[in-house]
Design a protein around this motif. Structure first.
Motif, PDB file in Angstrom:
ATOM      1  N   GLY A  41       0.745  -1.204  -0.016  1.00  0.00           N
ATOM      2  CA  GLY A  41      -0.073  -0.017   0.195  1.00  0.00           C
ATOM      3  C   GLY A  41       0.720   1.408   0.039  1.00  0.00           C
ATOM      4  N   VAL A  42       0.216   2.331   0.427  1.00  0.00           N
ATOM      5  CA  VAL A  42       0.882   3.618   0.418  1.00  0.00           C
ATOM      6  C   VAL A  42       0.789   4.429   1.941  1.00  0.00           C
ATOM      7  N   ALA A  43       1.780   5.173   2.157  1.00  0.00           N
ATOM      8  CA  ALA A  43       1.673   5.955   3.393  1.00  0.00           C
ATOM      9  C   ALA A  43       2.369   7.243   2.945  1.00  0.00           C
ATOM     10  N   THR A  44       1.845   8.318   3.873  1.00  0.00           N
ATOM     11  CA  THR A  44       2.355   9.656   3.759  1.00  0.00           C
ATOM     12  C   THR A  44       2.915  10.050   5.311  1.00  0.00           C
ATOM     13  N   ASP A  45       4.219  10.500   5.299  1.00  0.00           N
ATOM     14  CA  ASP A  45       4.524  11.031   6.892  1.00  0.00           C
ATOM     15  C   ASP A  45       4.062  12.459   7.159  1.00  0.00           C
ATOM     16  N   ALA A  67       6.334  10.469   1.073  1.00  0.00           N
ATOM     17  CA  ALA A  67       5.468   9.373   0.430  1.00  0.00           C
ATOM     18  C   ALA A  67       6.391   7.868   0.521  1.00  0.00           C
ATOM     19  N   TYR A  68       5.665   7.076   1.116  1.00  0.00           N
ATOM     20  CA  TYR A  68       6.317   5.548   1.380  1.00  0.00           C
ATOM     21  C   TYR A  68       5.439   4.566   0.684  1.00  0.00           C
ATOM     22  N   GLN A  69       6.237   3.532   0.323  1.00  0.00           N
ATOM     23  CA  GLN A  69       5.522   2.172   0.044  1.00  0.00           C
ATOM     24  C   GLN A  69       5.312   1.360   1.284  1.00  0.00           C
ATOM     25  N   TYR A  74       5.695   8.118  16.505  1.00  0.00           N
ATOM     26  CA  TYR A  74       6.604   7.976  17.733  1.00  0.00           C
ATOM     27  C   TYR A  74       6.088   8.414  18.775  1.00  0.00           C
ATOM     28  N   ASN A  75       6.502   7.842  19.942  1.00  0.00           N
ATOM     29  CA  ASN A  75       5.933   8.364  21.407  1.00  0.00           C
ATOM     30  C   ASN A  75       6.378   9.625  21.614  1.00  0.00           C
ATOM     31  N   SER A 122       5.518  10.521  12.374  1.00  0.00           N
ATOM     32  CA  SER A 122       4.064  10.064  12.286  1.00  0.00           C
ATOM     33  C   SER A 122       3.937   9.827  10.825  1.00  0.00           C
ATOM     34  N   ALA A 123       2.898   8.937  10.566  1.00  0.00           N
ATOM     35  CA  ALA A 123       2.675   8.429   9.107  1.00  0.00           C
ATOM     36  C   ALA A 123       1.354   8.115   9.468  1.00  0.00           C
ATOM     37  N   LYS A 124       0.593   8.035   7.962  1.00  0.00           N
ATOM     38  CA  LYS A 124      -0.634   7.437   8.031  1.00  0.00           C
ATOM     39  C   LYS A 124      -0.957   6.883   6.507  1.00  0.00           C
ATOM     40  N   GLY A 125      -1.582   5.800   6.431  1.00  0.00           N
ATOM     41  CA  GLY A 125      -1.674   5.148   5.017  1.00  0.00           C
ATOM     42  C   GLY A 125      -2.766   3.688   4.957  1.00  0.00           C
TER      43      GLY A 125
END
Lengths: 123, 190
Positions: A76-80, A85-87, B106-107, B112-115
């Motif tokens: 999937g994909v993610a964004t920090d 962007a991350y895989q 992170y604590n 942080s990240a979401k996906g």
């Protein structure tokens, strides 16, 4: 003398806790696992043609367990928080059922088997 | 690279987090799990830092995901008696798909990240399983049942029948246990 007193207090404290709730039953890992190396206590079910252990390889990482399992790998994909962007590659597994784990029975913590119920997630 | 996982326990238990039973909701063909602020660690790389065990940057993970059956169930029986083999368990598994969303932080709030995941399916399955003593116990019951059937069959034979004659003429009753194993996997690719 301090050590003896400390031990006595500890022992009494343990008795008090024991009376309130059953002792915890710690799940025990499976015996085998993938040798990456090092050796880890988990297999990787999936198609051996693309590097996994086989479709019928053990999905649980807990030994002596009987219940429901769901597991798999996805992408999937993610964004920090900074917008990068991350895989995403996941290996997520869910286990729910009865298991026979280790509980402390003898004075030094020596274990015996005990049955319990639990829900576990491999993240 | 970030690798968020449940850490490795002192006894080797791998990436496992215990959660409340009601985090999981099951139907006939689906399994949904919702987790909020589960303690994980970021081990930065995998497998390079795997020996670090539960150390790493402490973080909290929340996720929602749903597994859904996508195929017919297959029966799995143990095909190895080697305790280190991956083929020592029994169960009924179906191919599946799964997808979900997550957020992680992170604590100390430095990352942080979401996906989401599930846009590409690699492999997934769901079903029921038993391993270890739960399999050995049932195998022993099967053997006891077979022994009982053999003893009953032997008791009904006339004394003059020899083992050779029995082997040549015996036919299995309809309800006899049948071979349910699979061909052992001999070549595994890592």
């Amino acid at each position: 003398m301090k050590q003896i007193l400390g031990f006595a207090v500890l022992a009494l404290g343990s008795v008090a806790v024991w009376a309130q709730a059953p002792p915890p039953v710690f799940p025990v890992p499976i015996s085998g696992g993938d040798v990456i190396p090092p050796s880890i206590k988990a297999f990787a079910p999936g198609d051996p043609a693309i590097g996994f252990d086989g479709r019928d390889a053990e999905p649980y990482v807990i030994a002596n367990i009987k219940g429901v399992t769901a597991m798999g790998y996805t992408m999937g994909v993610a964004t920090d928080g900074a917008g990068n962007a991350y895989q995403v590659v996941t290996d997520l597994r869910v286990f729910q059922g009865d298991y026979i784990g280790a509980t402390s029975t003898f004075p030094a913590g020596g274990s015996t088997s005990a049955r319990a119920h639990g829900t576990f997630v491999l993240i | 690279m970030h690798d968020f996982n449940g850490g490795i326990g002192p006894n080797g238990l791998f990436w496992i987090v215990q959660v409340p039973d009601d985090a999981v909701v099951k139907t006939r063909d689906t399994l949904t799990i919702s987790l909020t602020n589960v303690a994980v660690v970021d081990q930065i790389s995998f497998p390079g830092n795997i020996f670090l065990g539960s150390t790493g940057s402490p973080a909290k993970l929340s996720l929602n995901m749903t597994f859904e059956k996508s195929g017919q169930p297959r029966h799995v029986r143990p095909t190895s008696k080697d305790p280190l083999s991956p083929f020592t368990w029994a169960g009924e598994m179906s191919d599946a798909t799964y997808s979900g969303t997550f957020s992680v932080a992170y604590n100390d709030h430095t990352f942080s990240a979401k996906g989401s995941f599930g846009s590409t399916q690699i492999f997934a399955e769901m079903g029921t399983e038993r391993n270890g003593s739960f399999v050995r116990h049932e195998d022993q019951e099967d053997e006891d049942q077979q022994d009982g059937q053999k003893a009953a069959a032997a008791a009904s034979l006339p004394n003059s029948v020899t083992v050779g004659q029995l082997s040549a003429s015996a036919t299995l009753p309809a309800n006899s246990p049948k071979w349910r194993g699979k061909v052992p996997v001999e070549y595994l690719v890592h």
